[in-house]
Design a protein around this motif. Structure first.
Motif, PDB file in Angstrom:
ATOM      1  N   GLY A 114    -152.873 -29.989  -8.792  1.00 43.84           N
ATOM      2  CA  GLY A 114    -151.793 -29.202  -9.388  1.00 43.84           C
ATOM      3  C   GLY A 114    -150.451 -29.744  -8.958  1.00 43.84           C
ATOM      4  O   GLY A 114    -149.679 -29.064  -8.286  1.00 43.84           O
ATOM      5  N   CYS A 115    -150.150 -30.971  -9.355  1.00 51.00           N
ATOM      6  CA  CYS A 115    -148.987 -31.699  -8.820  1.00 51.00           C
ATOM      7  C   CYS A 115    -147.667 -31.240  -9.398  1.00 51.00           C
ATOM      8  O   CYS A 115    -146.603 -31.685  -8.938  1.00 51.00           O
ATOM      9  CB  CYS A 115    -149.163 -33.195  -9.048  1.00 51.00           C
ATOM     10  SG  CYS A 115    -149.220 -33.692 -10.795  1.00 51.00           S
ATOM     11  N   GLY A 116    -147.678 -30.374 -10.416  1.00 50.12           N
ATOM     12  CA  GLY A 116    -146.416 -29.931 -11.009  1.00 50.12           C
ATOM     13  C   GLY A 116    -145.671 -31.101 -11.618  1.00 50.12           C
ATOM     14  O   GLY A 116    -146.216 -31.860 -12.416  1.00 50.12           O
ATOM     15  N   GLU A 117    -144.419 -31.275 -11.206  1.00 53.68           N
ATOM     16  CA  GLU A 117    -143.598 -32.370 -11.723  1.00 53.68           C
ATOM     17  C   GLU A 117    -143.674 -33.621 -10.844  1.00 53.68           C
ATOM     18  O   GLU A 117    -142.985 -34.596 -11.102  1.00 53.68           O
ATOM     19  CB  GLU A 117    -142.152 -31.913 -11.835  1.00 53.68           C
ATOM     20  CG  GLU A 117    -141.959 -30.731 -12.774  1.00 53.68           C
ATOM     21  CD  GLU A 117    -140.596 -30.079 -12.595  1.00 53.68           C
ATOM     22  OE1 GLU A 117    -139.807 -30.097 -13.556  1.00 53.68           O
ATOM     23  OE2 GLU A 117    -140.315 -29.571 -11.487  1.00 53.68           O
ATOM     24  N   THR A 132    -153.806 -39.982  -6.244  1.00 54.16           N
ATOM     25  CA  THR A 132    -154.271 -39.468  -7.527  1.00 54.16           C
ATOM     26  C   THR A 132    -153.754 -38.038  -7.639  1.00 54.16           C
ATOM     27  O   THR A 132    -153.683 -37.316  -6.634  1.00 54.16           O
ATOM     28  CB  THR A 132    -155.807 -39.473  -7.605  1.00 54.16           C
ATOM     29  OG1 THR A 132    -156.271 -40.820  -7.470  1.00 54.16           O
ATOM     30  CG2 THR A 132    -156.298 -38.898  -8.929  1.00 54.16           C
ATOM     31  N   ALA A 133    -153.376 -37.628  -8.842  1.00 52.23           N
ATOM     32  CA  ALA A 133    -152.818 -36.284  -9.022  1.00 52.23           C
ATOM     33  C   ALA A 133    -153.169 -35.768 -10.402  1.00 52.23           C
ATOM     34  O   ALA A 133    -153.353 -36.545 -11.346  1.00 52.23           O
ATOM     35  CB  ALA A 133    -151.305 -36.307  -8.832  1.00 52.23           C
ATOM     36  N   PHE A 134    -153.265 -34.443 -10.510  1.00 46.57           N
ATOM     37  CA  PHE A 134    -153.449 -33.861 -11.841  1.00 46.57           C
ATOM     38  C   PHE A 134    -152.694 -32.548 -11.940  1.00 46.57           C
ATOM     39  O   PHE A 134    -152.397 -31.893 -10.947  1.00 46.57           O
ATOM     40  CB  PHE A 134    -154.935 -33.670 -12.189  1.00 46.57           C
ATOM     41  CG  PHE A 134    -155.663 -32.594 -11.434  1.00 46.57           C
ATOM     42  CD1 PHE A 134    -155.608 -31.263 -11.831  1.00 46.57           C
ATOM     43  CD2 PHE A 134    -156.443 -32.918 -10.321  1.00 46.57           C
ATOM     44  CE1 PHE A 134    -156.302 -30.272 -11.141  1.00 46.57           C
ATOM     45  CE2 PHE A 134    -157.147 -31.940  -9.630  1.00 46.57           C
ATOM     46  CZ  PHE A 134    -157.071 -30.611 -10.046  1.00 46.57           C
ATOM     47  N   THR A 144    -144.225 -36.464 -13.792  1.00 46.42           N
ATOM     48  CA  THR A 144    -144.749 -37.161 -12.617  1.00 46.42           C
ATOM     49  C   THR A 144    -144.745 -38.665 -12.853  1.00 46.42           C
ATOM     50  O   THR A 144    -144.333 -39.444 -11.979  1.00 46.42           O
ATOM     51  CB  THR A 144    -146.171 -36.669 -12.300  1.00 46.42           C
ATOM     52  OG1 THR A 144    -146.133 -35.266 -12.010  1.00 46.42           O
ATOM     53  CG2 THR A 144    -146.754 -37.407 -11.098  1.00 46.42           C
ATOM     54  N   LYS A 145    -145.211 -39.079 -14.019  1.00 45.71           N
ATOM     55  CA  LYS A 145    -145.193 -40.508 -14.360  1.00 45.71           C
ATOM     56  C   LYS A 145    -143.767 -41.058 -14.333  1.00 45.71           C
ATOM     57  O   LYS A 145    -143.518 -42.154 -13.814  1.00 45.71           O
ATOM     58  CB  LYS A 145    -145.802 -40.727 -15.745  1.00 45.71           C
ATOM     59  CG  LYS A 145    -147.290 -40.445 -15.836  1.00 45.71           C
ATOM     60  CD  LYS A 145    -147.784 -40.640 -17.261  1.00 45.71           C
ATOM     61  CE  LYS A 145    -149.284 -40.360 -17.385  1.00 45.71           C
ATOM     62  NZ  LYS A 145    -149.756 -40.506 -18.789  1.00 45.71           N
ATOM     63  N   VAL A 157    -152.102 -40.266 -12.448  1.00 45.94           N
ATOM     64  CA  VAL A 157    -151.937 -38.852 -12.777  1.00 45.94           C
ATOM     65  C   VAL A 157    -152.560 -38.566 -14.135  1.00 45.94           C
ATOM     66  O   VAL A 157    -152.479 -39.387 -15.059  1.00 45.94           O
ATOM     67  CB  VAL A 157    -150.443 -38.444 -12.746  1.00 45.94           C
ATOM     68  CG1 VAL A 157    -149.611 -39.272 -13.711  1.00 45.94           C
ATOM     69  CG2 VAL A 157    -150.273 -36.957 -13.015  1.00 45.94           C
ATOM     70  N   PHE A 158    -153.196 -37.419 -14.265  1.00 44.95           N
ATOM     71  CA  PHE A 158    -153.851 -37.050 -15.504  1.00 44.95           C
ATOM     72  C   PHE A 158    -153.803 -35.533 -15.666  1.00 44.95           C
ATOM     73  O   PHE A 158    -153.488 -34.795 -14.732  1.00 44.95           O
ATOM     74  CB  PHE A 158    -155.302 -37.543 -15.534  1.00 44.95           C
ATOM     75  CG  PHE A 158    -156.156 -37.046 -14.401  1.00 44.95           C
ATOM     76  CD1 PHE A 158    -156.935 -35.914 -14.529  1.00 44.95           C
ATOM     77  CD2 PHE A 158    -156.170 -37.720 -13.185  1.00 44.95           C
ATOM     78  CE1 PHE A 158    -157.724 -35.461 -13.484  1.00 44.95           C
ATOM     79  CE2 PHE A 158    -156.959 -37.281 -12.130  1.00 44.95           C
ATOM     80  CZ  PHE A 158    -157.730 -36.156 -12.279  1.00 44.95           C
ATOM     81  N   LYS A 159    -154.141 -35.079 -16.873  1.00 40.09           N
ATOM     82  CA  LYS A 159    -154.134 -33.648 -17.174  1.00 40.09           C
ATOM     83  C   LYS A 159    -155.510 -33.061 -16.914  1.00 40.09           C
ATOM     84  O   LYS A 159    -156.531 -33.589 -17.359  1.00 40.09           O
ATOM     85  CB  LYS A 159    -153.740 -33.408 -18.633  1.00 40.09           C
ATOM     86  CG  LYS A 159    -153.715 -31.923 -19.016  1.00 40.09           C
ATOM     87  CD  LYS A 159    -153.284 -31.740 -20.461  1.00 40.09           C
ATOM     88  CE  LYS A 159    -153.298 -30.267 -20.856  1.00 40.09           C
ATOM     89  NZ  LYS A 159    -152.873 -30.048 -22.250  1.00 40.09           N
ATOM     90  N   ALA A 160    -155.556 -31.950 -16.181  1.00 37.52           N
ATOM     91  CA  ALA A 160    -156.802 -31.224 -15.935  1.00 37.52           C
ATOM     92  C   ALA A 160    -156.468 -29.805 -15.501  1.00 37.52           C
ATOM     93  O   ALA A 160    -155.383 -29.541 -14.975  1.00 37.52           O
ATOM     94  CB  ALA A 160    -157.648 -31.927 -14.863  1.00 37.52           C
ATOM     95  N   ASP A 161    -157.406 -28.917 -15.726  1.00 42.75           N
ATOM     96  CA  ASP A 161    -157.279 -27.517 -15.334  1.00 42.75           C
ATOM     97  C   ASP A 161    -158.038 -27.324 -14.023  1.00 42.75           C
ATOM     98  O   ASP A 161    -159.219 -27.678 -13.927  1.00 42.75           O
ATOM     99  CB  ASP A 161    -157.871 -26.631 -16.431  1.00 42.75           C
ATOM    100  CG  ASP A 161    -157.615 -25.142 -16.220  1.00 42.75           C
ATOM    101  OD1 ASP A 161    -157.462 -24.731 -15.051  1.00 42.75           O
ATOM    102  OD2 ASP A 161    -157.585 -24.405 -17.220  1.00 42.75           O
TER     103      ASP A 161
END
Length: 277
Positions: A114-117, A132-134, A144-145, A157-161
């Motif tokens: 849950g890296c936020g921004e 690694t972050a999501f 983040t990128k 970094v990638f999108k995940a719930d």
């Protein structure tokens, strides 16, 4: 995919308050069929996916483990779309404790949950960690990128719930700040067992979680998918680990433009496998 689908059927069935037998009756099947799905012994026939999706009230994509969202799960989905960084770019204070306790004098893999921004993830990357972050928000992932590129570092970094995502590779450090309240209480045990399983010996978990207190009013954001922890709950998941730090604080916040307070439990725990007698 079979294991992911099995876990999701079980998770969303329980969220709907259905037994295996009730789900089976709705679909015109035996409860043994549902049991085999949830144990990853078999998979539903493709023709059943639409009815299964309707019954469990999730999209087929999400049922299969893809990260597209049926609806926003956080108020920050829109907030992060601005040019400014809502949380700023100064790292959380606990990041400096990580540097002290496990400096990257060798290759150290860190996951920001849950890296936020991206302010903390980028800080760790700048200091030599393999990060690694999501995050669940598209805007958060993109910012983040962007922050990593501006700083000249790489963050995968990638999108995940956080509710759906499970680890399948090992890390040395798991880090999460202000995100764990999105995990429903019924699923915390299973998720934390997964986190612990995929942590290398000697590795650390550095987490904080919002805790509910009767003397603190609910936050003004009024997030419908947030669930407070209670005092001591986070620590209870780590009774078999070495506790490096554990504290509970109350602090002032003005993140929404409305002054308010939060109570937060912080914990740093280390996985110790060398037991001497």
């Amino acid at each position: 995919m079979k294991e992911q689908l099995a876990r999701n059927i079980s998770t969303y069935r329980k969220e709907r308050g259905l037994t295996q037998e009730e789900l089976a009756q709705t679909l015109g099947l035996s409860f043994q069929a549902v049991s085999k799905w949830e144990n990853a012994q078999t998979m539903p026939d493709i023709s059943l996916l639409p009815a299964l999706s309707r019954t469990l009230q999730v999209s087929v994509d999400k049922l299969l483990g893809y990260v597209s969202q049926d609806k926003p799960v956080t108020v920050y989905e829109e907030t992060y779309k601005t040019q400014e960084y809502y949380w700023g770019t100064v790292p959380n204070e606990v990041c400096y404790q990580v540097l002290q306790l496990m400096p990257p004098t060798k290759h150290v893999k860190l996951l920001d949950i849950g890296c936020g921004e991206g302010k903390d993830a980028v800080f760790f990357a700048r200091n030599g960690y393999d990060v690694t972050a999501f995050d669940v928000t598209d805007a958060g992932v993109e910012k983040t990128k962007k922050l990593a590129a501006q700083t000249g570092v790489h963050v995968h970094v990638f999108k995940a719930d956080i509710v759906d995502y499970r680890l399948d590779t090992h890390f040395d450090i798991l880090f999460s700040s202000g995100v764990l309240h999105y995990i429903k209480p019924d699923f915390r045990q299973e998720i934390f067992e997964n986190y612990k399983q995929f942590t290398n010996p000697g590795g650390m978990h550095v987490f904080n979680a919002f805790v509910g207190k009767p003397f603190i009013a609910p936050p003004p954001e009024n997030e419908p998918y947030a669930f407070n922890w209670y005092s001591g709950e986070l620590l209870a998941h780590y009774r078999d680990w070495y506790i490096r730090d554990s504290a509970e604080i109350v602090f002032d916040c003005n993140s929404s433009g409305i002054p308010h307070q939060h109570a937060m439990s912080k914990m740093i725990a280390q996985k110790i496998s060398d037991i001497r007698v």
